[in-house]
Design an enzyme around this catalytic site. Structure first.
Site, PDB file in Angstrom:
ATOM      1  N   ASP A  22       0.857  -1.204   0.000  1.00  0.00           N
ATOM      2  CA  ASP A  22       0.000   0.000   0.000  1.00  0.00           C
ATOM      3  C   ASP A  22       0.884   1.241   0.000  1.00  0.00           C
ATOM      4  O   ASP A  22       1.647   1.468   0.953  1.00  0.00           O
ATOM      5  CB  ASP A  22      -0.892  -0.017   1.260  1.00  0.00           C
ATOM      6  CG  ASP A  22      -1.566   1.319   1.495  1.00  0.00           C
ATOM      7  OD1 ASP A  22      -1.900   1.633   2.654  1.00  0.00           O
ATOM      8  OD2 ASP A  22      -1.740   2.075   0.504  1.00  0.00           O
ATOM      9  N   ASP A  26      -3.898   3.962   2.841  1.00  0.00           N
ATOM     10  CA  ASP A  26      -5.336   3.725   3.109  1.00  0.00           C
ATOM     11  C   ASP A  26      -5.571   2.276   3.531  1.00  0.00           C
ATOM     12  O   ASP A  26      -6.714   1.864   3.708  1.00  0.00           O
ATOM     13  CB  ASP A  26      -6.180   4.070   1.861  1.00  0.00           C
ATOM     14  CG  ASP A  26      -5.923   3.113   0.693  1.00  0.00           C
ATOM     15  OD1 ASP A  26      -6.610   3.235  -0.326  1.00  0.00           O
ATOM     16  OD2 ASP A  26      -5.032   2.238   0.811  1.00  0.00           O
ATOM     17  N   ASP A  30      -1.940  -1.275  -3.591  1.00  0.00           N
ATOM     18  CA  ASP A  30      -2.282  -0.545  -4.811  1.00  0.00           C
ATOM     19  C   ASP A  30      -1.190  -0.682  -5.873  1.00  0.00           C
ATOM     20  O   ASP A  30      -0.131  -1.274  -5.613  1.00  0.00           O
ATOM     21  CB  ASP A  30      -2.530   0.939  -4.494  1.00  0.00           C
ATOM     22  CG  ASP A  30      -1.387   1.528  -3.666  1.00  0.00           C
ATOM     23  OD1 ASP A  30      -1.669   2.131  -2.613  1.00  0.00           O
ATOM     24  OD2 ASP A  30      -0.214   1.349  -4.063  1.00  0.00           O
ATOM     25  N   ASP A  99      -6.131 -10.775 -14.894  1.00  0.00           N
ATOM     26  CA  ASP A  99      -7.310 -11.618 -14.730  1.00  0.00           C
ATOM     27  C   ASP A  99      -8.360 -11.224 -15.762  1.00  0.00           C
ATOM     28  O   ASP A  99      -8.618 -10.030 -15.959  1.00  0.00           O
ATOM     29  CB  ASP A  99      -7.905 -11.412 -13.335  1.00  0.00           C
ATOM     30  CG  ASP A  99      -7.729 -12.658 -12.477  1.00  0.00           C
ATOM     31  OD1 ASP A  99      -6.959 -12.613 -11.501  1.00  0.00           O
ATOM     32  OD2 ASP A  99      -8.338 -13.681 -12.835  1.00  0.00           O
ATOM     33  N   ASP A 207     -10.563 -16.454 -15.499  1.00  0.00           N
ATOM     34  CA  ASP A 207     -11.279 -16.840 -14.282  1.00  0.00           C
ATOM     35  C   ASP A 207     -12.457 -17.763 -14.605  1.00  0.00           C
ATOM     36  O   ASP A 207     -13.303 -17.418 -15.432  1.00  0.00           O
ATOM     37  CB  ASP A 207     -11.801 -15.540 -13.638  1.00  0.00           C
ATOM     38  CG  ASP A 207     -12.438 -15.780 -12.302  1.00  0.00           C
ATOM     39  OD1 ASP A 207     -11.709 -16.107 -11.357  1.00  0.00           O
ATOM     40  OD2 ASP A 207     -13.672 -15.653 -12.212  1.00  0.00           O
ATOM     41  N   GLU A 266      -8.339 -20.841 -15.680  1.00  0.00           N
ATOM     42  CA  GLU A 266      -8.651 -21.411 -14.368  1.00  0.00           C
ATOM     43  C   GLU A 266      -9.845 -22.330 -14.586  1.00  0.00           C
ATOM     44  O   GLU A 266     -10.922 -21.860 -14.945  1.00  0.00           O
ATOM     45  CB  GLU A 266      -9.001 -20.345 -13.337  1.00  0.00           C
ATOM     46  CG  GLU A 266      -9.130 -20.961 -11.959  1.00  0.00           C
ATOM     47  CD  GLU A 266     -10.244 -20.378 -11.123  1.00  0.00           C
ATOM     48  OE1 GLU A 266     -11.185 -19.816 -11.676  1.00  0.00           O
ATOM     49  OE2 GLU A 266     -10.155 -20.462  -9.894  1.00  0.00           O
ATOM     50  N   HIS A 339      -4.833 -17.114  -4.311  1.00  0.00           N
ATOM     51  CA  HIS A 339      -5.653 -16.294  -3.401  1.00  0.00           C
ATOM     52  C   HIS A 339      -6.915 -17.023  -2.938  1.00  0.00           C
ATOM     53  O   HIS A 339      -7.672 -16.496  -2.121  1.00  0.00           O
ATOM     54  CB  HIS A 339      -6.023 -14.982  -4.100  1.00  0.00           C
ATOM     55  CG  HIS A 339      -6.875 -15.228  -5.298  1.00  0.00           C
ATOM     56  ND1 HIS A 339      -6.422 -15.839  -6.455  1.00  0.00           N
ATOM     57  CD2 HIS A 339      -8.179 -14.995  -5.505  1.00  0.00           C
ATOM     58  CE1 HIS A 339      -7.405 -15.951  -7.314  1.00  0.00           C
ATOM     59  NE2 HIS A 339      -8.484 -15.456  -6.776  1.00  0.00           N
ATOM     60  N   ASP A 340      -7.148 -18.220  -3.497  1.00  0.00           N
ATOM     61  CA  ASP A 340      -8.344 -18.987  -3.103  1.00  0.00           C
ATOM     62  C   ASP A 340      -8.014 -20.148  -2.176  1.00  0.00           C
ATOM     63  O   ASP A 340      -8.930 -20.850  -1.735  1.00  0.00           O
ATOM     64  CB  ASP A 340      -9.009 -19.602  -4.346  1.00  0.00           C
ATOM     65  CG  ASP A 340      -9.659 -18.576  -5.234  1.00  0.00           C
ATOM     66  OD1 ASP A 340      -9.722 -18.802  -6.452  1.00  0.00           O
ATOM     67  OD2 ASP A 340     -10.086 -17.526  -4.698  1.00  0.00           O
TER      68      ASP A 340
HETATM   69  O1  TEU Z   1     -12.487 -19.035  -8.592  1.00  0.00           O
HETATM   70  C1  TEU Z   1     -13.346 -19.905  -9.323  1.00  0.00           C
HETATM   71  C2  TEU Z   1     -13.359 -21.237  -8.741  1.00  0.00           C
HETATM   72  O2  TEU Z   1     -13.061 -22.210  -9.407  1.00  0.00           O
HETATM   73  C3  TEU Z   1     -13.850 -21.372  -7.348  1.00  0.00           C
HETATM   74  O3  TEU Z   1     -14.460 -22.635  -7.186  1.00  0.00           O
HETATM   75  C4  TEU Z   1     -12.683 -21.282  -6.411  1.00  0.00           C
HETATM   76  O4  TEU Z   1     -11.866 -22.409  -6.600  1.00  0.00           O
HETATM   77  C5  TEU Z   1     -13.255 -21.172  -5.029  1.00  0.00           C
HETATM   78  O5  TEU Z   1     -13.382 -19.813  -4.805  1.00  0.00           O
HETATM   79  C6  TEU Z   1     -12.383 -21.838  -3.984  1.00  0.00           C
HETATM   80  O6  TEU Z   1     -13.187 -22.039  -2.847  1.00  0.00           O
HETATM   81  C7  TEU Z   1     -12.379 -17.795  -9.281  1.00  0.00           C
HETATM   82  C8  TEU Z   1     -11.514 -16.839  -8.469  1.00  0.00           C
HETATM   83  O7  TEU Z   1     -10.207 -17.390  -8.347  1.00  0.00           O
HETATM   84  C9  TEU Z   1     -12.154 -16.642  -7.119  1.00  0.00           C
HETATM   85  O8  TEU Z   1     -11.334 -15.800  -6.303  1.00  0.00           O
HETATM   86  C10 TEU Z   1     -13.496 -15.977  -7.342  1.00  0.00           C
HETATM   87  O9  TEU Z   1     -14.165 -15.867  -6.090  1.00  0.00           O
HETATM   88  C11 TEU Z   1     -14.369 -16.794  -8.306  1.00  0.00           C
HETATM   89  O10 TEU Z   1     -13.667 -17.237  -9.465  1.00  0.00           O
HETATM   90  C12 TEU Z   1     -15.499 -15.922  -8.824  1.00  0.00           C
HETATM   91  O11 TEU Z   1     -14.948 -14.953  -9.685  1.00  0.00           O
END
Ligand code: TEU
Length: 561
Positions: A22, A26, A30, A99, A207, A266, A339-340
């Protein structure tokens, strides 16, 4: 002559902008913060940066709900700052991919605002609108057009009383699914992609791209119908026209471009057979895809929230299948985190006693297979799960929805918080830990999400000067991939497939051969005799050990002398 694609020896680094750096105070990462840290990425040696969404968005899903595809959200910076980022990335010889979130838009996107305004308008069929099921009064359970559940919980349909119809949202209600059957939708998506490539980006991370083609009848699903809602995946994962749409997209967007691009899909739920179709270069679809089979090994019958320990043998079986199946005709992406997903050193390694050893061991497993490795920000310094203890620390729409669902169904709160602590996507979304200054050097203000309290010892500054440095180990792995064709293109052979502790495999190309041995345990592991006595190329223990025994979480890379 066969010239391997440039990305066969490339390494990608994912930046979750919101949590990276950041520059304004804030509390939200960024674009200028990214610019200020580019030298760090150059030194790591990565070739491509994948930037998570910075497009205009109401932020219900941290930017994966886009309301304007051609504007940078003011949260992250200005158009000029984005263009400066692009120039600074290119000046350092790196590439930037963005993305592409086109399975759905935000419900605040102008196309959805128009579409939902009346039953008949130019954008009505850009989304999926359907009547309540006959015989049911609208907005009551059972009235939804089919029994599909949303991936974030609840029904996949939201009723809009203004036009007395439901609209489909596989994710949150703020993320209405685009109707890809509409040529108008597809044309608008391709125009937007061309606009971004003309701006100078180097490709896309697409995505949920294998969800875009649904079975037209949108039928009820028999899968998991026991619960309130069913799993509609059989009717939207790798659907009937998905390859047609992607081939049309690639022709419309890339046919007249000669630069070196990267397009990764993805594709949650993809099988190896489907992945060959998506990544076979003769088919003109994607360069590579993210598969998810190894991401489900610690999911019980109840799915991700039904957490159970993973068995290494299962992981090895999946790695071997994907390596063998895509060996000749396709290409693998290689990843353990994003990030997931929870932090990989906590999920697959030992983030306490053997944090350095297990982080570097798993990095070895990922980076020395055949494919393109993806590093998630912070994994190169062994960042761990967040260690949150209360609900108000969580931010993720998926995690908060799970909490509501579980607690209202009477699951005891302590168990729910314990599960979130292991599984929540927020584990990977805490601020990047740069140094031991306040907020780990991420921000001068209050971060949007708590910093992991272990930042005083786990941070980039400390790691880079440590005797046992995860960052420096990643540098060596990346260097190996850049320097040696056997790493990028060599054949893959799994060794000792049934051993429950040893992850060993061989890479070979011509007369070059590497043998990788990893002890995925805190115990000692005898090394099979045939793997003895070769030149040590790389290891995660400083001093050489007994050639007959692998130490706890030890990784060794040997070259055939
Ligand atoms: O994730 C899509 C996806 O395949 C989800 O099942 C993902 O694996 C799940 O969030 C995990 O629990 C993409 C993005 O990576 C995710 O951050 C978004 O929330 C989602 O699409 C909707 O855009």
């Amino acid at each position: 002559p066969y010239r391997p694609a440039w990305w066969t020896s490339a390494v990608v680094y994912q930046i979750y902008t919101r949590s990276f750096a950041d520059s304004t105070g804030d509390g939200i990462g960024d674009i200028t913060g990214v610019i200020e840290r580019l030298d760090y990425l150059s030194e790591l040696g990565v070739d491509v940066i994948w930037l998570s969404p910075v497009h205009q968005s109401p932020q219900h899903d941290n930017g994966y709900d886009i309301s304007n595809y051609r504007r940078i959200d003011h949260l992250y910076g200005t158009e000029e700052e984005f263009d400066r980022l692009l120039a600074e990335v290119h000046r350092r010889g790196m590439k930037l991919i963005m993305d592409l979130v086109v399975n759905h838009t935000s419900d605040e996107h102008s196309a959805f605002v128009v579409s939902s305004s009346s039953r008949s308008n130019v954008s009505r069929d850009s989304y999926y609108w359907r009547d309540p099921r006959r015989g049911f009064s609208p907005d009551n359970p059972g009235a939804e057009p089919n029994n599909w559940g949303s991936i974030f919980g609840g029904s996949a349909w939201k009723y809009d009383p203004r036009t007395e119809q439901y609209y489909l949202h596989l994710f949150s209600p703020h993320q209405p699914d685009l109707n890809w059957e509409s040529t108008r939708v597809r044309t608008r998506v391709y125009e937007m992609m061309n606009w971004w490539l003309d701006r100078g980006i180097d490709g896309f991370r697409m995505d949920a791209i294998n969800f875009i083609s649904k079975r037209p009848a949108l039928p009820d699903s028999p899968v998991g119908s026991g619960g309130m809602y069913a799993n509609g995946a059989p009717f939207y994962v790798s659907g009937p026209r998905v390859h047609e749409f992607i081939q049309e997209m690639m022709r419309a967007v890339f046919d007249y471009r000669t630069s070196e691009y990267l397009v990764v899909g993805e594709t949650d739920g993809v099988t190896v057979e489907e992945a060959v179709l998506f990544t076979d270069s003769l088919r003109g679809e994607l360069d590579m895809v993210f598969q998810f089979e190894h991401m489900r090994l610690d999911h019980g019958p109840g799915g991700k929230w039904d957490h159970l320990p993973m068995k290494l043998r299962d992981f090895k079986t999946i790695a071997n299948r994907w390596q063998r199946s895509l060996a000749d005709r396709g290409w693998n992406s290689l990843y353990l985190g994003n990030h997931d997903q929870p932090r990989s050193v906590s999920r697959f390694g030992d983030d306490a006693e053997y944090r350095y050893e297990s982080a570097t061991l798993w990095a070895t497993v990922i980076h020395l297979q055949r494919g393109t490795p993806f590093i998630y920000q912070g994994d190169e310094i062994g960042m761990t799960n967040a260690g949150f203890t209360s609900l108000d620390q969580y931010r993720d729409v998926e995690s908060l929805a799970y909490y509501d669902y579980a607690v209202t169904r009477g699951i005891n709160e302590e168990h729910v918080l314990d599960t979130l602590g292991k599984v929540s996507r927020d584990n990977a979304r805490t601020p990047m830990q740069w140094d031991d200054s306040p907020n780990a050097g991420f921000s001068a203000g209050k971060p949007w999400i708590d910093v992991n309290p272990n930042y005083r010892s786990v941070n980039a500054a400390a790691d880079r000067t440590a005797e046992k440095s995860i960052f420096r180990y990643y540098q060596r792995l990346i260097q190996l991939r850049h320097e040696s064709l056997v790493v990028s293109l060599g054949d893959f052979e799994m060794l000792e497939p049934n051993d429950p502790q040893l992850f060993a495999f061989r890479r070979s190309l011509g007369n070059e051969e590497l043998t990788i041995m990893c002890n995925v345990s805190a115990g000692l592991l005898p090394v099979p005799a045939y793997l003895h006595g070769r030149e040590l190329v790389l290891g995660n223990y400083g001093e050489p050990g007994d050639p007959n025994v692998l130490r706890p979480w030890e990784a060794r890379v040997h070259r055939l002398a």
